[in-house]
Design an enzyme around this catalytic site. Structure first.
Site, PDB file in Angstrom:
ATOM      1  N   GLN A 126      -8.662 -34.728  50.918  1.00  0.00           N
ATOM      2  CA  GLN A 126      -9.765 -35.050  50.005  1.00  0.00           C
ATOM      3  C   GLN A 126      -9.207 -35.493  48.663  1.00  0.00           C
ATOM      4  OE1 GLN A 126     -12.058 -31.691  48.656  1.00  0.00           O
ATOM      5  NE2 GLN A 126     -13.848 -32.932  48.162  1.00  0.00           N
ATOM      6  N   GLY A 127      -9.456 -36.736  48.299  1.00  0.00           N
ATOM      7  CA  GLY A 127      -8.986 -37.258  47.011  1.00  0.00           C
ATOM      8  C   GLY A 127     -10.135 -37.439  46.040  1.00  0.00           C
ATOM      9  N   SER A 129     -10.513 -34.924  43.024  1.00  0.00           N
ATOM     10  CA  SER A 129     -10.036 -34.477  41.710  1.00  0.00           C
ATOM     11  C   SER A 129      -8.910 -35.368  41.184  1.00  0.00           C
ATOM     12  CB  SER A 129      -9.522 -33.050  41.793  1.00  0.00           C
ATOM     13  OG  SER A 129     -10.518 -32.215  42.299  1.00  0.00           O
ATOM     14  N   GLU A 244     -19.458 -28.727  52.128  1.00  0.00           N
ATOM     15  CA  GLU A 244     -18.463 -27.716  51.796  1.00  0.00           C
ATOM     16  C   GLU A 244     -19.132 -26.456  51.253  1.00  0.00           C
ATOM     17  OE1 GLU A 244     -15.381 -28.935  49.095  1.00  0.00           O
ATOM     18  OE2 GLU A 244     -14.066 -27.349  49.872  1.00  0.00           O
ATOM     19  N   ASN A 374     -15.357 -20.695  39.953  1.00  0.00           N
ATOM     20  CA  ASN A 374     -16.418 -19.690  39.888  1.00  0.00           C
ATOM     21  C   ASN A 374     -17.318 -19.920  38.676  1.00  0.00           C
ATOM     22  OD1 ASN A 374     -15.428 -18.585  42.196  1.00  0.00           O
ATOM     23  ND2 ASN A 374     -15.238 -16.514  41.395  1.00  0.00           N
ATOM     24  N   GLU A 375     -16.750 -20.425  37.593  1.00  0.00           N
ATOM     25  CA  GLU A 375     -17.589 -20.711  36.416  1.00  0.00           C
ATOM     26  C   GLU A 375     -18.603 -21.809  36.764  1.00  0.00           C
ATOM     27  OE1 GLU A 375     -14.225 -20.450  36.303  1.00  0.00           O
ATOM     28  OE2 GLU A 375     -14.288 -18.454  35.395  1.00  0.00           O
TER      29      GLU A 375
HETATM   30  C1  LIG Z   1      -5.001 -25.080  45.392  1.00  0.00           C
HETATM   31  C2  LIG Z   1      -6.012 -26.136  45.074  1.00  0.00           C
HETATM   32  C3  LIG Z   1      -6.365 -27.038  46.026  1.00  0.00           C
HETATM   33  C4  LIG Z   1      -7.254 -28.066  45.718  1.00  0.00           C
HETATM   34  N1  LIG Z   1      -7.535 -29.003  46.666  1.00  0.00           N
HETATM   35  C5  LIG Z   1      -8.254 -30.080  46.327  1.00  0.00           C
HETATM   36  C6  LIG Z   1      -8.415 -31.176  47.224  1.00  0.00           C
HETATM   37  O1  LIG Z   1      -7.919 -31.125  48.366  1.00  0.00           O
HETATM   38  N2  LIG Z   1      -9.084 -32.268  46.836  1.00  0.00           N
HETATM   39  C7  LIG Z   1      -9.642 -32.355  45.597  1.00  0.00           C
HETATM   40  O2  LIG Z   1     -10.274 -33.353  45.320  1.00  0.00           O
HETATM   41  N3  LIG Z   1      -9.524 -31.338  44.700  1.00  0.00           N
HETATM   42  C8  LIG Z   1      -8.835 -30.225  45.029  1.00  0.00           C
HETATM   43  N4  LIG Z   1      -8.668 -29.212  44.121  1.00  0.00           N
HETATM   44  C9  LIG Z   1      -9.167 -29.406  42.773  1.00  0.00           C
HETATM   45  C10 LIG Z   1     -10.251 -28.447  42.355  1.00  0.00           C
HETATM   46  O3  LIG Z   1     -11.489 -28.870  42.870  1.00  0.00           O
HETATM   47  C11 LIG Z   1     -10.239 -28.387  40.835  1.00  0.00           C
HETATM   48  O4  LIG Z   1      -9.025 -27.774  40.443  1.00  0.00           O
HETATM   49  C12 LIG Z   1     -11.387 -27.602  40.286  1.00  0.00           C
HETATM   50  O5  LIG Z   1     -12.618 -28.258  40.528  1.00  0.00           O
HETATM   51  C13 LIG Z   1     -11.231 -27.343  38.776  1.00  0.00           C
HETATM   52  O6  LIG Z   1     -10.925 -28.496  38.088  1.00  0.00           O
HETATM   53  P1  LIG Z   1      -9.694 -28.515  37.071  1.00  0.00           P
HETATM   54  O7  LIG Z   1      -8.515 -27.991  37.787  1.00  0.00           O
HETATM   55  O8  LIG Z   1      -9.606 -29.862  36.497  1.00  0.00           O
HETATM   56  O9  LIG Z   1     -10.059 -27.460  35.951  1.00  0.00           O
HETATM   57  P2  LIG Z   1     -10.976 -27.779  34.681  1.00  0.00           P
HETATM   58  O10 LIG Z   1     -12.174 -28.512  35.103  1.00  0.00           O
HETATM   59  O11 LIG Z   1     -10.114 -28.381  33.629  1.00  0.00           O
HETATM   60  O12 LIG Z   1     -11.390 -26.329  34.245  1.00  0.00           O
HETATM   61  C14 LIG Z   1     -10.605 -25.470  33.382  1.00  0.00           C
HETATM   62  C15 LIG Z   1     -11.372 -24.182  33.160  1.00  0.00           C
HETATM   63  O13 LIG Z   1     -12.577 -24.479  32.458  1.00  0.00           O
HETATM   64  C16 LIG Z   1     -13.697 -23.999  33.171  1.00  0.00           C
HETATM   65  N5  LIG Z   1     -14.806 -24.935  33.007  1.00  0.00           N
HETATM   66  C17 LIG Z   1     -14.763 -26.280  33.136  1.00  0.00           C
HETATM   67  N6  LIG Z   1     -15.959 -26.824  32.903  1.00  0.00           N
HETATM   68  C18 LIG Z   1     -16.795 -25.797  32.627  1.00  0.00           C
HETATM   69  C19 LIG Z   1     -18.188 -25.683  32.328  1.00  0.00           C
HETATM   70  N7  LIG Z   1     -18.984 -26.757  32.269  1.00  0.00           N
HETATM   71  N8  LIG Z   1     -18.682 -24.464  32.108  1.00  0.00           N
HETATM   72  C20 LIG Z   1     -17.883 -23.377  32.167  1.00  0.00           C
HETATM   73  N9  LIG Z   1     -16.598 -23.400  32.451  1.00  0.00           N
HETATM   74  C21 LIG Z   1     -16.056 -24.600  32.689  1.00  0.00           C
HETATM   75  C22 LIG Z   1     -13.227 -23.954  34.612  1.00  0.00           C
HETATM   76  O14 LIG Z   1     -13.995 -23.031  35.362  1.00  0.00           O
HETATM   77  C23 LIG Z   1     -11.794 -23.524  34.454  1.00  0.00           C
HETATM   78  O15 LIG Z   1     -11.728 -22.127  34.317  1.00  0.00           O
HETATM   79  C24 LIG Z   1      -7.815 -28.144  44.435  1.00  0.00           C
HETATM   80  C25 LIG Z   1      -7.461 -27.198  43.479  1.00  0.00           C
HETATM   81  C26 LIG Z   1      -6.589 -26.200  43.775  1.00  0.00           C
HETATM   82  C27 LIG Z   1      -6.205 -25.213  42.704  1.00  0.00           C
END
Ligand SMILES: Cc1cc2nc3c(=O)[nH]c(=O)nc-3n(C[C@H](O)[C@H](O)[C@H](O)COP(=O)(O)OP(=O)(O)OC[C@H]3O[C@@H](n4cnc5c(N)ncnc54)[C@H](O)[C@@H]3O)c2cc1C
Lengths: 392, 323
Positions: A126-127, A129, A244, A374-375
């Site tokens: 899944q691409g 993020s 999902e 979770n947020e």
């Molecule tokens: C091990 C792993 C596997 C993954 N696999 C995939 C994959 O296969 N394909 C894919 O597309 N993605 C994948 N992801 C990406 C995943 O969906 C994102 O990491 C996730 O959605 C969080 O985005 P971010 O890492 O950019 O964190 P950010 O969005 O930068 O968030 C940082 C912090 O801020 C909080 N936050 C952000 N916005 C808000 C808000 N509006 N209100 C309150 N809190 C907020 C978040 O909860 C977090 O604690 C994977 C991630 C991990 C860790």
């Protein structure tokens, strides 16, 4: 209210149980790498060859078209039989790429991809993020420029699970450079063998390399690979995420009950530093029992939600609440097992097969961050379940 | 398989909601001396048949099941109904003598709950009740309270008065086996679920109107996120309550396990949600005139009846579920 299973449901359980007993692989899954992906494909093929693949997929696309309740039965039996975990390298293909293609794909896309997914021949990743688009997925910037019958893709994706092993990718790109946010996005099927793709595995705190950064340098994707329409990618992506967040974690939900019983078993055999059995420690015993109660309630929540969805045909907004409950319980269980195991819990070398509890503990954060943190699940609950004024 | 009120159950639940909110609204507790049930109120409940939902028709009840019983007590909980309601209902299921049972069902004779506390008993509910009911997992016993000495104690929870009874007389009716305990657990768990839901409703309504810094407080994440957690606790406790109610109705072998889990989840949800509800209301939440503290105090009492945390968790470790 009733807890009745139909005669056919009971027969289904019995036949699933019997088949799994005879067919669950005897040797455990290799910890990592292509050997693990091979194992997952083989298991998928075996399920397929014996008519157990695609429990949620409609029959016309080769699935079993089971009701939600039958799916619950199936996952309960998988957990009971200690069958290979369903969140493995076939997960994206089975749990969202396939369903998305079924919902939004063209006839040709369905004919080509669905049989390959079901039989374990094709793995997907899944691409969605990107380095700067995670929670805020609509900030996607990976660019797609239409050139004749192709789209030329340039940019970078981040956190792509199992990119190294995948044959195809569900890829979300911005095809209208003047667009913002949810508009101008397109969902395409990207062949991971295409020239111009560079996969750089990222080592995680679990000491594995199951996620990658993926770079695209003028990668040519046929327009025929667009799922939905050009510019309508957000709508297709929401369909993907709905799969999902709906039944996607049902396996984990139901497996928790098996896991807590295993932990209680462990506590009745393992001695603490002071020589007592861990289960004789009131603190540990009470926490294990409270977690067990949570696991049993999670099962009730799952059944309540599934029964409702089976009746209305529309998945409710409860997936986010379920994920909050399940991820919290998963972490609490891992923490108490860490205390039961004492020092040996800290002897971790990255081998998930040899040290499953430590690996699962580290996995708690993967569970509460990936697929929407979770947020973000709390935000969705506040908006859609409680109708609170929006924060954004 | 269906785990929510369905068909006639929906109608019974809404009839119960309307009746209890009208006959015994939570606001009554803002007046002094509002604890317990007086005779006219008890008779009103009796007339409507609420004490005998789960009593077989042949014995003068409605012949319904544990499910309707749970639906009714959830509404009683939402209004912080006194423990007397539960005691009365359990006594109606305990009494074997026909005329006694008829009087209890009609609300003609009041019943309070007796809970062992060391060598003495705690009496929860009206001290002028004629009857006391003690329930354990092993069975239920009915006593006459006439002529016994009950020492009044102050009560944190305004919904019930508390007394200490030194010497309990011999029971004049008793029933072995756990059916009454099961109905008691289910009723108490349902009341706690009602309280947890009421707390969530109060804060969600308030968060939609109260403004700070030019915004509704429901748009601040420090308010939204605890509300989401409250919703999760309600969802878990309510789903398990329905599961347990159906398990009792169908006499499943693992009904006792599901009841213990239901009571534990309800204890946890009610205590955590009533706490959060006060905090998220700010200053108004700690005033006597607001209902938030009523929910908390009632939850504290109910969480100790029919399975306290320690008792439930001890029983759960080795428990096994059926398919
Ligand atoms: C091990 C792993 C596997 C993954 N696999 C995939 C994959 O296969 N394909 C894919 O597309 N993605 C994948 N992801 C990406 C995943 O969906 C994102 O990491 C996730 O959605 C969080 O985005 P971010 O890492 O950019 O964190 P950010 O969005 O930068 O968030 C940082 C912090 O801020 C909080 N936050 C952000 N916005 C808000 C808000 N509006 N209100 C309150 N809190 C907020 C978040 O909860 C977090 O604690 C994977 C991630 C991990 C860790």
């Amino acid at each position: 209210m009733d807890l009745q299973y139909s005669e056919a449901d009971r027969e289904f359980r019995a036949s699933a149980r019997a088949w799994l007993k005879a067919n669950v692989p005897q040797h455990s899954r290799p910890a990592e790498g292509f050997a693990a992906a091979r194992f997952d494909r083989d298991w998928q093929r075996k399920l397929h060859d014996h008519g157990w693949a695609g429990v949620a997929w409609p029959k016309e696309y080769g699935g079993l078209g089971l009701s939600g309740l039958r799916q619950v039965i199936w996952y309960e039996e998988l957990a009971r039989a200690h069958a290979p975990h369903h969140i493995n390298t076939t997960y994206v293909a089975m749990m969202h790429a396939g369903p998305t293609v079924i919902a939004r794909g063209t006839g040709a896309q369905k004919a080509f991809h669905l049989p390959r997914i079901l039989s374990g021949e094709a793995l997907w990743c899944q691409g969605f993020s990107e380095p700067n688009a995670g929670s805020d997925l609509a900030a996607v910037r990976t660019r797609g420029v239409v050139d004749g019958d192709h789209i030329i893709v340039t940019g970078a994706k981040m956190w792509t699970t199992d990119a190294q092993y995948a044959d195809y990718q569900e890829l979300l790109i911005r095809t209208d450079p003047t667009s913002e946010r949810h508009k101008g996005l397109t969902w395409v099927i990207c062949d991971m063998k295409s020239p111009g793709i560079d996969i750089k595995p990222v080592r995680t705190m679990l000491q594995d390399e199951h996620v990658s950064a993926v770079f695209y340098d003028e990668v040519r994707v046929p327009i025929a690979n667009v799922v939905g329409e050009i510019g309508q990618g957000w709508s297709t992506a929401l369909a993907t995420l709905n799969f999902e967040r709906g039944l996607g974690f049902i396996g984990d939900q139901l497996e928790l009950y098996e896991r807590v019983n295993r932990a209680i078993d462990l506590a009745s055999k393992t001695r603490l530093e002071d020589g007592r059995l861990a289960i004789e420690d009131d603190g540990i015993a009470q926490r294990l029992a409270a977690i067990k109660a949570d696991c049993i309630a999670i099962r009730a929540m799952t059944l309540a939600d599934i029964a409702e969805t089976d009746r209305t045909g529309i998945p409710g907004p409860k997936g986010s609440m379920m994920k909050l409950m399940v991820t919290g319980t998963h972490k609490a269980l891992s923490e108490v097992v860490g205390e039961i195991l004492g020092w040996s819990f800290l002897e971790f070398d990255g081998d998930r097969t040899a040290h499953p509890w430590t690996y699962d503990y580290l996995w708690s954060w993967v569970f509460s961050i990936s697929g929407g943190t979770n947020e973000i699940q709390r935000e969705i609950t506040a908006d859609r379940v409680l109708g609170l004024p929006r924060s954004r | 398989m269906y785990l929510a009120p369905d068909g006639d159950e929906v109608e019974i639940a809404s009839a119960a909601a309307a009746f209890v909110a009208d006959a015994m609204p939570i606001d009554r507790l803002h007046k002094p001396d509002s604890a317990n049930m007086d005779a006219p109120l008890r008779e009103l409940f009796g007339e409507m048949g609420w004490f005998a939902l789960a009593v077989p028709e042949a014995l003068g009840g409605s012949g319904l099941s544990a499910v309707e019983h749970a639906l009714f007590f959830r509404e009683v909980g939402r209004q912080c109904g006194p423990v007397d309601v539960l005691a009365q209902c359990l006594a109606a299921n305990t009494a074997t003598d026909d005329s006694l049972r008829a009087q209890i069902i009609a609300g003609g004779r009041g019943v309070a709950l007796l809970v062992a506390d060391g060598d003495a008993h705690r009496l929860i509910g009206s001290a002028d009740s004629e009857l006391g009911l003690a329930v354990t997992p092993e069975g239920a016993r009915l006593f006459s309270l006439g002529g016994i000495d009950a020492e009044a104690r102050p009560a944190l929870d305004p919904a019930n008065s508390l007394h200490i009874v030194g010497n309990v007389p011999h029971p004049f009716e008793q029933r072995e086996a756990g059916g009454i305990w099961q109905l008691g657990q289910l009723g108490a768990a349902a009341m706690l679920v009602g309280i947890a839901e009421a707390a969530l409703d109060l804060i969600v309504d308030y968060a939609k109107i109260r403004e700070t810094f030019g915004r509704k407080i429901g748009s601040w994440q420090a308010v939204r996120h605890p509300c989401a957690d409250m919703a999760v606790r309600v969802e878990a406790a309510r789903s398990q309550l329905w599961y347990a109610a159906a398990a009792v109705k169908e006499a499943r072998g693992d009904a006792a396990v599901h009841l213990d889990v239901a009571k534990h989840m309800a204890n946890t949800a009610a205590l955590a949600n009533t706490d959060a509800n006060i905090q998220l209301h700010g200053g108004i939440g700690v005033t006597d005139e607001h209902g938030a503290h009523l929910l908390l105090k009632h939850a504290l009492l109910l969480s100790r009846l029919f399975g306290s945390k320690r008792m439930l968790l001890r029983r759960l470790l080795d428990a096994r579920l059926e398919d």
